[in-house]
Design an enzyme around this catalytic site. Structure first.
Site, short mmCIF file in Angstrom:
data_model
loop_
_atom_site.label_atom_id
_atom_site.label_comp_id
_atom_site.label_asym_id
_atom_site.label_seq_id
_atom_site.Cartn_x
_atom_site.Cartn_y
_atom_site.Cartn_z
N CYS A 122 -32.43 -1.66 -14.54
CA CYS A 122 -31.61 -2.63 -13.80
C CYS A 122 -30.19 -2.48 -14.34
O CYS A 122 -29.91 -2.89 -15.47
CB CYS A 122 -32.12 -4.05 -14.00
N CYS A 125 -28.05 -6.15 -14.49
CA CYS A 125 -28.39 -7.14 -15.52
C CYS A 125 -29.55 -6.55 -16.32
O CYS A 125 -29.34 -5.57 -17.02
CB CYS A 125 -28.66 -8.53 -14.94
N SER A 126 -30.74 -7.12 -16.20
CA SER A 126 -31.88 -6.53 -16.91
C SER A 126 -33.18 -6.96 -16.25
O SER A 126 -34.13 -7.32 -16.94
CB SER A 126 -31.88 -6.94 -18.38
N CYS A 127 -33.23 -6.90 -14.92
CA CYS A 127 -34.42 -7.34 -14.20
C CYS A 127 -35.65 -6.55 -14.67
O CYS A 127 -35.58 -5.33 -14.83
CB CYS A 127 -34.22 -7.15 -12.69
#
Lengths: 218, 104, 100
Positions: A122, A125-127
């Site tokens: 991701c 962000c950091s999905c």
């Protein structure tokens, strides 16, 4: 906001030696931790959130780990009908094994084959599929991974010890409302193994795509 | 009704904006191919500012050729791809990518 | 010019640091509080992201992951009037005196 985002590395070591009643002596909070706790206390006092709800979600998240994803993968390896449902209706298939999705994000499954290897990142962000795998590893959230995975996936995978050779690489940037779970290939030589034995071969990294499932111990 | 179908060539919008949106810069203005339809979802660009995200938007998993996207920076063989979920309002129909590798 | 958060393909020669820190309680609470507020439809994932993206670039790069989350959460709570900045400041001070 700038005055409120400092990390509390400057917190004073002003313990005066006597114990606060009922408190642990070595408890020391950073400024950021104090602000988080302050927010939670205030929200609770105002009746916006119940602290037992916060604890419930912490417990839920701590109860999830890559082993849960491994159970899903091992079931898909051993039950072709389940695998079909996992690919066509992931949410229903996860629920069959007792894994409800929480939050708004849905989940999709990417099947690795001899021809195609998937890698998930991701960049914005950091999905991550936390409902199934638990919280993501730090490296998944790192700027280096977020920057590099989409342009040099093979280089990134080599750092994790993986060389997929002639297999086509498909990097999936999880930018929206879908969280992606990689369904790794079942390793060779596992024909006689039980579902439970197979679970142990499925690593977290193989479900992100920086690794593959472990080979069985000879 | 989804505007695009798998196999369709699409060009990603190149709007530069500070406001919250989920289209990464590296695909803006580039041509890709619809790989799959990912469903309908509330619009993140209004959800981010307190609205309800209605009307929902179709989401597409769009594939890009790594070499076309990155040129000499691409390190893998031809055939390696990058797939990105993109909301419909960021997509326009496109002709086949030209010799510029799909750059707008 | 894309935002600091928009990192895909940005030149970066750093190796992937595969070391892992043990999550602190405040990090777990930050994550869970966001979850509870989301369940109650008081905030959305995209509001949290917007709050994170509004952090100044240098600050974004300096802060850790959950520091960015908690900074955004603070922004949103105040913006929505669920708590005031003064209340958070005052309570944080009380906690400093209480816990050190």
């Amino acid at each position: 906001m700038s005055t409120h985002t400092h990390q509390g590395h400057d917190h004073g070591h002003d313990h005066d030696g006597h114990e606060h009643e009922g408190m642990l002596e070595d408890v020391e909070l950073s400024e950021r931790a104090r602000r988080v706790l302050a927010m939670e206390e205030l929200l609770a006092e105002k009746g916006v959130v119940d602290r037992t709800e916060v604890q419930r979600l912490i417990d839920f998240q701590e109860a999830r780990s890559p082993v849960d994803g491994a159970r899903v993968v091992a079931r898909a390896w051993t039950d072709p009908d389940y695998k079909g449902r996992l690919l066509s209706d992931p949410e229903g298939a996860l629920l069959e094994l007792g894994y409800p999705l929480v939050g708004s994000a849905k989940l999709a499954v990417l099947e690795n084959t001899d021809a195609v290897h998937h890698l998930v990142v991701c960049t914005l962000c950091s999905c991550y599929p936390t409902s199934l795998l638990g919280l993501p590893p730090d490296w998944y959230k790192s700027f280096a991974y977020r920057s590099r995975a989409v342009v040099d996936p093979r280089g990134v995978m080599r750092e994790f010890g993986l060389d997929v050779g002639d297999t086509e690489v498909r990097v999936v940037d999880s930018t929206a409302d879908l969280r992606y779970l990689v369904l790794p290939q079942r390793p060779a030589g596992t024909e006689g193994m039980t579902e439970e034995e197979l679970v142990a071969l499925v690593t977290r990294d193989s479900m992100i795509g920086v690794g593959v499932a472990l080979a069985p111990v000879a | 009704m989804a505007r695009f179908q798998p196999g369709d060539l699409v060009r990603v919008g190149d709007a530069q904006m500070d406001a919250h949106h989920r289209t990464p810069a590296y695909i803006k203005g580039r041509v890709g191919r619809v790989h799959a339809l990912s469903g309908q979802y509330p619009n993140p660009e209004t959800l981010a500012y307190g609205a309800d995200g209605e009307p929902e938007r179709d989401l597409y998993l769009v594939e890009f050729d790594m070499r076309g996207l990155w040129g000499e920076r691409a390190t893998g063989p031809s055939g390696d791809r990058l797939l990105v979920d993109v909301y419909e309002h960021w997509l326009e129909p496109a002709d086949a990518p030209g010799s510029d590798g799909g750059r707008a | 010019m894309s935002g600091v958060h928009d990192m895909g393909g940005r030149p970066n020669d750093d190796p992937i640091d595969q070391s892992q820190h043990i999550l602190s309680d405040w990090e777990r609470h930050t994550h869970a509080m966001v979850g509870v507020l989301r369940e109650k439809r008081l905030i959305t994932t995209d509001e949290l992201r917007r709050g994170i993206e509004s952090i100044a670039p240098q600050e974004y790069e300096r802060l850790s992951y959950y520091e960015r989350w908690s900074a955004s959460l603070e922004t949103l709570l105040v913006e929505k009037g669920l708590v005031t900045q003064e209340e958070i400041d005052a309570r944080a001070e009380v906690l400093r005196e209480k816990w050190g």
